[in-house]
Design an enzyme around this catalytic site. Structure first.
Site, mmCIF file in Angstrom:
data_model
loop_
_atom_site.group_PDB
_atom_site.id
_atom_site.type_symbol
_atom_site.label_atom_id
_atom_site.label_comp_id
_atom_site.label_asym_id
_atom_site.label_seq_id
_atom_site.Cartn_x
_atom_site.Cartn_y
_atom_site.Cartn_z
ATOM 1 N N CYS A 6 0.838 -1.204 0.000
ATOM 2 C CA CYS A 6 0.000 0.000 0.000
ATOM 3 C C CYS A 6 0.874 1.254 0.000
ATOM 4 O O CYS A 6 1.575 1.534 0.963
ATOM 5 C CB CYS A 6 -0.923 -0.064 1.223
ATOM 6 S SG CYS A 6 -1.569 1.502 1.790
ATOM 7 N N CYS A 10 0.287 3.894 2.657
ATOM 8 C CA CYS A 10 0.742 3.386 3.960
ATOM 9 C C CYS A 10 2.228 3.679 4.147
ATOM 10 O O CYS A 10 2.669 4.064 5.231
ATOM 11 C CB CYS A 10 0.526 1.880 4.074
ATOM 12 S SG CYS A 10 -1.197 1.386 3.963
#
Ligand code: ZN
Length: 146
Positions: free
Chosen positions: A69, A72
């Site tokens: 991600c 993230c």
């Protein structure tokens, strides 16, 4: 703030009691000797995270993330910077949702990164999307004020 604070060791899961006035930043786990607070978010397994949430007297902020991600990865250093500022009044933890699919489902995680704030074993707030360290701390302050 006269109540003793129960703090759960991020390494072994032992519950440590901090006496009032004790400097938690230098505290070590009575069982395994690991520093109770490092100023850095600790990676948790599902089991360890559930114990932290259930047994901690201090607020627990969890960053749910995954290695693939992008946002993230952007948020990770921001979350760490927020931890450096806010510990030991709070506990900063990370949960890799790929390694904890069951718990992620139970927590109803729909997108990542998602931050969950727990107090007294209960979720009190959540927010999704990457945030700066100052925005993270502001959000926590606002969420706790409710
Ligand atoms: Zn320990």
């Amino acid at each position: 703030m006269t109540q003793p604070n129960h703090v759960v060791c991020t390494a072994c899961g032992a519950i440590n009691r901090l006496s009032t006035g004790q400097d938690a930043t230098s505290g070590k786990c009575g069982k395994c000797g690991t520093a109770l607070f490092t100023g850095e978010p600790a990676d948790m397994s599902a089991t360890k995270l559930e114990r932290q949430i259930a047994k901690s007297d201090i607020p627990v902020l969890v960053d749910v993330w995954a290695p693939w991600c992008g946002p993230c990865r952007v948020m990770s250093p921001q979350f760490a910077a927020a931890a450096a500022k806010a510990e030991p009044a709070m506990r900063f933890l990370k949960l890799n949702s790929d390694e904890a699919p069951e718990l992620s489902t139970r927590l109803a995680i729909r997108g990542i990164p998602t931050m969950l704030l727990f107090e007294g074993g209960k979720e009190v707030a959540r927010v999704s999307g990457a945030m700066s360290s100052s925005d993270i701390l502001k959000w926590v302050e606002g969420a706790r004020g409710k």
